[in-house]
Design a protein around this motif. Structure first.
Motif, PDB file in Angstrom:
ATOM      1  N   ARG A 231      47.091   6.720  39.473  1.00 37.31           N
ATOM      2  CA  ARG A 231      46.076   7.132  38.497  1.00 37.31           C
ATOM      3  C   ARG A 231      45.608   5.926  37.701  1.00 37.31           C
ATOM      4  NH1 ARG A 231      43.984  12.387  38.454  1.00 37.31           N
ATOM      5  NH2 ARG A 231      43.140  11.824  36.434  1.00 37.31           N
TER       6      ARG A 231
ATOM      7  N   VAL B 115      52.173  16.609  49.100  1.00 39.85           N
ATOM      8  CA  VAL B 115      51.056  16.579  48.156  1.00 39.85           C
ATOM      9  C   VAL B 115      51.555  16.324  46.740  1.00 39.85           C
ATOM     10  CG1 VAL B 115      51.136  19.092  47.768  1.00 39.85           C
ATOM     11  CG2 VAL B 115      49.039  17.857  47.269  1.00 39.85           C
TER      12      VAL B 115
ATOM     13  N   THR C 250      37.179  10.047  40.724  1.00 39.95           N
ATOM     14  CA  THR C 250      38.422  10.817  40.826  1.00 39.95           C
ATOM     15  C   THR C 250      39.456  10.390  39.789  1.00 39.95           C
ATOM     16  OG1 THR C 250      39.465   9.240  42.322  1.00 39.95           O
ATOM     17  CG2 THR C 250      38.133  10.978  43.340  1.00 39.95           C
TER      18      THR C 250
ATOM     19  N   ILE D  15      47.211  24.157  41.078  1.00 43.69           N
ATOM     20  CA  ILE D  15      46.141  24.381  42.073  1.00 43.69           C
ATOM     21  C   ILE D  15      46.709  24.452  43.494  1.00 43.69           C
ATOM     22  CG2 ILE D  15      45.557  21.945  42.388  1.00 43.69           C
ATOM     23  CD1 ILE D  15      42.978  24.765  42.317  1.00 43.69           C
TER      24      ILE D  15
ATOM     25  N   ILE E  38      52.271  12.074  35.927  1.00 42.29           N
ATOM     26  CA  ILE E  38      52.625  13.087  36.917  1.00 42.29           C
ATOM     27  C   ILE E  38      54.144  13.192  36.973  1.00 42.29           C
ATOM     28  CG2 ILE E  38      52.369  13.844  39.306  1.00 42.29           C
ATOM     29  CD1 ILE E  38      49.620  12.631  39.317  1.00 42.29           C
TER      30      ILE E  38
ATOM     31  N   PRO F  72      51.965   9.903  45.290  1.00 47.25           N
ATOM     32  CA  PRO F  72      52.173   9.088  46.491  1.00 47.25           C
ATOM     33  C   PRO F  72      53.576   9.325  47.050  1.00 47.25           C
ATOM     34  CG  PRO F  72      51.261   7.770  44.688  1.00 47.25           C
ATOM     35  CD  PRO F  72      51.603   9.102  44.107  1.00 47.25           C
TER      36      PRO F  72
ATOM     37  N   ASP G 217      50.401  13.558  54.681  1.00 47.58           N
ATOM     38  CA  ASP G 217      50.269  13.307  53.243  1.00 47.58           C
ATOM     39  C   ASP G 217      48.829  13.627  52.839  1.00 47.58           C
ATOM     40  OD1 ASP G 217      50.449  12.417  50.666  1.00 47.58           O
ATOM     41  OD2 ASP G 217      50.397  10.285  51.184  1.00 47.58           O
ATOM     42  N   THR G 218      48.674  14.619  51.982  1.00 55.82           N
ATOM     43  CA  THR G 218      47.331  15.088  51.642  1.00 55.82           C
ATOM     44  C   THR G 218      46.988  14.715  50.211  1.00 55.82           C
ATOM     45  OG1 THR G 218      48.210  17.200  50.874  1.00 55.82           O
ATOM     46  CG2 THR G 218      47.572  17.073  53.187  1.00 55.82           C
ATOM     47  N   TRP G 219      45.808  14.177  50.012  1.00 57.06           N
ATOM     48  CA  TRP G 219      45.367  13.814  48.661  1.00 57.06           C
ATOM     49  C   TRP G 219      44.266  14.755  48.200  1.00 57.06           C
ATOM     50  CZ3 TRP G 219      40.778  12.985  46.392  1.00 57.06           C
ATOM     51  CH2 TRP G 219      40.823  12.547  45.052  1.00 57.06           C
ATOM     52  N   TRP G 220      44.395  15.250  46.991  1.00 56.20           N
ATOM     53  CA  TRP G 220      43.321  16.029  46.359  1.00 56.20           C
ATOM     54  C   TRP G 220      43.665  16.271  44.905  1.00 56.20           C
ATOM     55  CZ3 TRP G 220      43.944  21.680  45.615  1.00 56.20           C
ATOM     56  CH2 TRP G 220      45.161  22.172  46.073  1.00 56.20           C
ATOM     57  N   GLN G 221      42.867  17.099  44.216  1.00 57.19           N
ATOM     58  CA  GLN G 221      43.030  17.321  42.767  1.00 57.19           C
ATOM     59  C   GLN G 221      42.649  18.754  42.404  1.00 57.19           C
ATOM     60  OE1 GLN G 221      39.875  14.410  41.712  1.00 57.19           O
ATOM     61  NE2 GLN G 221      41.517  13.214  40.773  1.00 57.19           N
ATOM     62  N   THR G 222      43.056  19.181  41.223  1.00 55.99           N
ATOM     63  CA  THR G 222      42.653  20.508  40.732  1.00 55.99           C
ATOM     64  C   THR G 222      41.132  20.653  40.857  1.00 55.99           C
ATOM     65  OG1 THR G 222      44.447  20.411  39.143  1.00 55.99           O
ATOM     66  CG2 THR G 222      42.740  22.040  38.707  1.00 55.99           C
TER      67      THR G 222
HETATM   68  C1  WT7 Z   1      46.339  14.002  40.984  1.00 58.85           C
HETATM   69  C2  WT7 Z   1      45.807  15.388  40.930  1.00 58.85           C
HETATM   70  C3  WT7 Z   1      46.459  18.020  44.623  1.00 58.85           C
HETATM   71  C4  WT7 Z   1      47.204  19.119  44.146  1.00 58.85           C
HETATM   72  C5  WT7 Z   1      48.356  18.752  43.302  1.00 58.85           C
HETATM   73  C6  WT7 Z   1      48.036  17.924  42.099  1.00 58.85           C
HETATM   74  C7  WT7 Z   1      47.740  12.766  42.393  1.00 58.85           C
HETATM   75  C8  WT7 Z   1      47.781  14.270  44.420  1.00 58.85           C
HETATM   76  C9  WT7 Z   1      48.408  12.871  45.969  1.00 58.85           C
HETATM   77  C10 WT7 Z   1      48.800  12.150  47.139  1.00 58.85           C
HETATM   78  C11 WT7 Z   1      48.875  10.211  45.820  1.00 58.85           C
HETATM   79  C12 WT7 Z   1      48.293  12.164  44.751  1.00 58.85           C
HETATM   80  C13 WT7 Z   1      46.473  11.993  42.138  1.00 58.85           C
HETATM   81  C14 WT7 Z   1      45.460  13.061  41.778  1.00 58.85           C
HETATM   82  N1  WT7 Z   1      47.915  13.068  43.807  1.00 58.85           N
HETATM   83  N2  WT7 Z   1      48.096  14.158  45.714  1.00 58.85           N
HETATM   84  N3  WT7 Z   1      48.945  12.747  48.320  1.00 58.85           N
HETATM   85  N4  WT7 Z   1      49.017  10.824  47.015  1.00 58.85           N
HETATM   86  N5  WT7 Z   1      48.531  10.839  44.688  1.00 58.85           N
HETATM   87  O1  WT7 Z   1      46.804  18.286  41.520  1.00 58.85           O
HETATM   88  O2  WT7 Z   1      47.497  18.299  39.149  1.00 58.85           O
HETATM   89  O3  WT7 Z   1      45.070  18.057  39.769  1.00 58.85           O
HETATM   90  O4  WT7 Z   1      46.689  16.191  40.175  1.00 58.85           O
HETATM   91  O5  WT7 Z   1      47.599  13.994  41.654  1.00 58.85           O
HETATM   92  O6  WT7 Z   1      46.656  11.124  41.077  1.00 58.85           O
HETATM   93  O7  WT7 Z   1      44.383  12.604  41.023  1.00 58.85           O
HETATM   94  P1  WT7 Z   1      46.480  17.764  40.097  1.00 58.85           P
END
Ligand code: WT7
Length: 650
Positions: free
Chosen positions: A516, A387, A499, A311, A522, A390, A412-417
């Motif tokens: 998580r 991204v 989340t 993503i 990951i 952590p 440092d940006t946090w988000w998900q698919t």
């Molecule tokens: C999961 C989502 C966001 C695009 C890449 C991954 C972990 C993501 C961080 C951050 C700590 C993070 C989480 C999340 N994650 N960014 N900055 N600090 N943890 O997308 O494959 O959907 O994975 O990645 O655990 O839930 P994804």
């Protein structure tokens, strides 16, 4: 302690300028949550070009879970990424710079050229009978054709499903079968660390089994001979040559809620799920994040190092920066090839302004290339982002000092698919934020931390990160749902998006992500579900049962640790362990390398038959104490066997 860190400790009450920045953020943030519809309407109006304006900003809510954004609105995402910039006079501006693995292989596409190529490939797809709503699977390395194929799908309303090249056979087959795609786009080979590795041959088996695929279009990347199935397989360059140049392809007007793409991601249970994103909501949200976090301008050269198969690449290598009219850089090769200075060479060569990468890459560059960055002129950089997982203080400080020359803060940006775009980032005076600090929800994002019982945590207390209000970038659905959206995201707390991550929140609404909470691993920033690996292992003739957990790895962040029981009359030999490791790597793909496998006589199960994973996680990490409550374990004697096996295999 550097100055930045010192300042961080009293940042909330520091200088008047930081106060005004904070109060400005708070004002926008509070307003966005007081009247979300007005907020998102303004964002959609300002950031997106619509063929028809929406009738309603938001329909539904989390309690009913039927949420749709900008209904009645019509648009085309490819024309937002291409045509509208041409209309503003940017036809000669570079849209895409491609750096091949060989240093002398570079291609530049202006916005005009990218539009021309997109139209050509869109016409190829139309000639193959692809229509609005049909699915096209794309299995390509980081080459310009990947971006062109995605934009071409978006142009004619076809739904693309990009599959990361680090996946192979079984993983690939699952991802094609599930969506029933009609066309498959791939390349003969990929360039990897100076070698030419076959790519299409990985797909041959799955393609023969997937009846839905009528055509396979193959980009020629090398001189290597590969087998082509007459009538089904054809070459990209021959298809494009047949189209000629200049036949414009009219963008198909899509409903805001129509699907733009699907992308498979791993959850804690079952098969990977195809997350669907919408045209109108997704584009609005991604562009909102580009404005709020990256502050893109037309002069930016934006390099998001993530593979487009994830993503991050969709949102920040393709749709976000192209929608914002910036220049994207795509690099085909590995960070350490031919030398660990490759990234810095690229930054200097192209004058990259925005670098968005992952802690896994930073770890590798720190480890193998310390001191090399100093040989390059990195002064074009104005933004350093991170991204995927952590970022620890060692990585943060190295990135900040060596690459940012102690001037550029690491964002440092946090988000998900599932979220479509960035949700949390250090938005207020990032220069005052140290590692793990200052992540604030973007305007429009109602983030909170809940205890297991659904109470909001007090400042500093850990809990689950949740989102309380819908936002336009959120997943539209999961393919063939069967109640999965409800089960995955809304079963922890009624009406609230869970989340799956743990976090802490300070009194100032600053969030820190701690990891998580489910069975997702990951690896080098790539998300893998333990269930998918377990189903591969149990498909092996010698394995009876398997349980997979993630353990810490100093380079990859995490790696696979599997406990297996073997079938009757199967000998527990070291040779079989090697075979199983190889089997996992071959069927999932190169992403699943370096796994550890341990034989066990039985898995620890509760009386109701559930595998007690937290116990396995502890044992795999050599923590043989603190098992917590194990009273529900059906046969506690398995613990001794697990520990002894672990000690033997270490
Ligand atoms: C999961 C989502 C966001 C695009 C890449 C991954 C972990 C993501 C961080 C951050 C700590 C993070 C989480 C999340 N994650 N960014 N900055 N600090 N943890 O997308 O494959 O959907 O994975 O990645 O655990 O839930 P994804």
């Amino acid at each position: 302690m550097n100055n930045l860190m010192k300042k961080k400790n009293n940042q909330e009450s520091s200088s008047p300028s930081s106060d005004s920045c904070l109060s400005k953020y708070k004002k926008v943030y509070d307003l966005s949550l007081e009247n979300p519809e007005a907020f998102w309407a303004e964002r959609a109006e300002t950031l997106v070009s619509w063929a028809r304006k929406w009738d309603e900003v938001l329909q539904g809510d989390f309690n009913r879970r039927e949420v749709s954004w900008f209904s009645g609105g019509r648009l085309n995402v490819s024309s937002n990424c291409l045509d509208r910039h041409l209309e503003k006079g940017c036809r000669n501006q570079a849209a895409l710079i491609w750096q091949g693995e060989n240093d002398d292989e570079v291609k530049v596409y202006t916005y005009q050229m990218l539009l021309t190529e997109t139209c050509r490939f869109a016409n190829v797809l139309k000639d193959k009978g692809i229509k609005k709503g049909d699915c096209v699977s794309i299995y390509l390395p980081m080459i310009p054709e990947l971006v062109i194929a995605m934009l071409a799908c978006a142009r004619i309303g076809a739904v693309h499903s990009v599959i990361f090249c680090g996946f192979s056979s079984t993983a690939l087959k699952n991802r094609i079968k599930d969506c029933g795609s009609k066309v498959f786009v791939t390349a003969d080979t990929v360039a990897r660390g100076g070698r030419i590795i076959p790519l299409k041959p990985n797909a041959d088996g799955p393609l023969d089994e997937c009846q839905s695929i009528r055509n396979c279009i193959v980009v020629r990347r090398s001189e290597k001979e590969i087998s082509m199935v007459p009538g089904r397989d054809s070459w990209w360059h021959e298809e494009m040559a047949r189209e000629g140049i200049g036949r414009y392809c009219e963008p198909v007007e899509m409903d805001a809620g129509d699907t733009l793409f699907m992308l498979y991601t791993s959850g804690s249970t079952g098969k990977p799920k195809g997350v669907l994103h919408s045209c109108g909501g997704y584009l609005t949200y991604v562009l909102h994040t580009c404005r709020t976090v990256f502050h893109f301008s037309e002069n930016d050269i934006h390099w998001c190092t993530a593979d487009i198969g994830w993503i991050t690449g969709h949102s920040y290598s393709v749709y976000g920066p192209l929608g914002a009219g910036a220049t994207i850089l795509i690099y085909e090769g590995l960070p350490l090839y031919p030398e660990p200075d490759r990234y810095w060479r690229i930054v200097e060569k192209f004058g990259v302004t925005v670098l968005y990468t992952a802690p896994a890459a930073i770890r590798a560059l720190m480890h193998f290339g310390a001191g090399l960055a100093g040989r390059y002129d990195l002064s074009s950089l104005r933004f350093l982002g991170s991204v995927g997982e952590p970022i620890n203080p060692g990585e943060w400080n190295w990135y900040f000092k060596e690459i940012g020359h102690s001037k550029l803060p690491v964002i440092d940006t946090w988000w998900q698919t599932e979220t479509g775009g960035i949700m949390l980032a250090p938005l207020v005076h990032p220069e005052l934020c140290g590692p793990g600090g200052c992540s604030r929800p973007l305007p429009g994002i109602d983030a909170a931390v809940f205890t297991e019982s659904g109470r909001e945590t007090v400042p500093g207390e850990s809990g689950r990160l949740v989102i309380r209000k819908p936002w336009p970038g959120m997943l539209k659905a999961v393919l063939g749902d069967g109640g999965r959206v409800q089960k995955m995201y809304f079963s922890s707390y009624p009406g609230v998006y869970d989340t799956g991550d743990s976090a802490r929140r300070s009194g100032e609404n600053v969030f820190q992500i701690t990891g998580r909470l489910d069975d997702v691993i990951i690896i080098s920033g790539h998300r893998l579900g333990t269930a998918e690996i377990e189903s591969v292992l149990t498909a092996h003739r010698s394995v009876a049962e398997a349980a997979v957990v993630g353990i810490a790895d100093s380079l990859k962040g995490q790696k696979i640790y599997a406990f297996v029981t073997v079938g009757k009359n199967v000998e527990q030999t070291p040779g079989l362990l090697g075979e199983l490791r190889q089997y996992v790597q071959e069927t999932i793909g190169p992403i699943a390398t370096h796994s550890t496998i341990q034989y066990v006589s039985a898995l620890p199960k509760t009386r109701s038959g559930k595998i007690m994973r937290r116990l396995l996680r502890k044992i795999a990490s050599n923590d043989f104490h603190h098992f917590g409550d194990i009273s529900t374990l059906a046969d506690p004697s398995v613990i001794t066997d697990l520990i002894e096996g672990k000690k033997r295999s270490s």
